[in-house]
Design an enzyme around this catalytic site. Sequence first.
Site, PDB file in Angstrom:
ATOM      1  N   LYS A   1      36.428  24.573 -56.397  1.00 45.51           N
ATOM      2  CA  LYS A   1      36.154  25.970 -56.788  1.00 45.51           C
ATOM      3  C   LYS A   1      35.394  26.005 -58.118  1.00 45.51           C
ATOM      4  CE  LYS A   1      38.025  28.317 -53.382  1.00 45.51           C
ATOM      5  NZ  LYS A   1      37.144  28.857 -52.336  1.00 45.51           N
TER       6      LYS A   1
ATOM      7  N   TYR B   1      47.297  22.996 -55.948  1.00 44.69           N
ATOM      8  CA  TYR B   1      45.926  23.415 -55.605  1.00 44.69           C
ATOM      9  C   TYR B   1      44.976  22.220 -55.734  1.00 44.69           C
ATOM     10  CZ  TYR B   1      42.298  26.898 -54.769  1.00 44.69           C
ATOM     11  OH  TYR B   1      41.268  27.629 -54.218  1.00 44.69           O
TER      12      TYR B   1
END
Length: 257
Positions: free
Chosen positions: A161, A154
């Site tokens: 995020k 990720y």
Amino acid sequence: MLTGKRILVTGIASNRSIAYGITKALYRYGAELAFTYQNDKLKSRVEKFAVDFNSSIVLQCDVAKDDSIKAMFDYLAKVWQKFDGFIHAIAYAPSNQLNGDYISTITREGFAISHDISSYSFVALTKASRHMLNPNSALVTLTYLGAERAIPNYNVMGLAKASLEANTRYMANAIGPQGVRVNAISAGPIRTLAASSISNFKKMQNYCESVTPIRRLVTIDDIGNTAAFLCSDLSAGITGEVIHVDGGFNIAVMNII
Ligand code: 0WD
């Protein structure tokens, strides 16, 4: 629950998109909808979806460009002088950032693009439209657990995020006095176009399914229902929150024993 609310939905790329699940729920609960699409490739698809949801407002908007955001809201203002919030379901990092060792993979350019498109765009859309937002409006974005934990592959998107979640709190604090609420949904992994650029996504989903407290993956409808609640006045006391809709995955450890 949403009758009389006008809500703009961004980020529909297919009928697997989280934004599509959200649209179904917003429509089911009575919202009037408008849509944006990123580029010509997606135009006809989003236009078709709009018809299914009784909307004829389909506007181009590339959040990487301030002119494009401004032009979209200028056009929207001709049909909706005021509206009641939007769904921000947009994220992007170059695919070479989402595969392999974090430190070797990350680049200055990858960092900049992912933060621009995945976090700055949320406040950019708000900056350009706050004068059009009715009191009791709600803004909702989509985040992921990679903001809080280090998750393989990720990578830089986790940082973006984390920025988006901080953005949610700062925006909520700044626009709260205007009667507007801002929240994020931290969704469990769902197979969408965006997810397909993350290496070993299927493996990750299989693991999640086996250890998640509710022993299943969440669906775009699970996310949609929570987004409908967050857009409605039922959630009038909630702002600046990150709500996990992940079947409880984030609260459990050791479930492989
Ligand atoms: O497991 C998942 N799928 C999760 C997704 C778990 C937790 C969170 N999320 C988030 C994503 O990070 C994103 O913020 O949910 C949001 C929606 O993502 P999605 O539904 O998974 O993905 P997708 O259906 O691909 O929609 C994202 C869309 C883009 O699709 P593609 O695949 O063409 O990149 O974001 C849009 C685009 O339509 N988008 C943009 N829109 C306007 N301007 C831009 C841009 N510059 N860049 C991407």
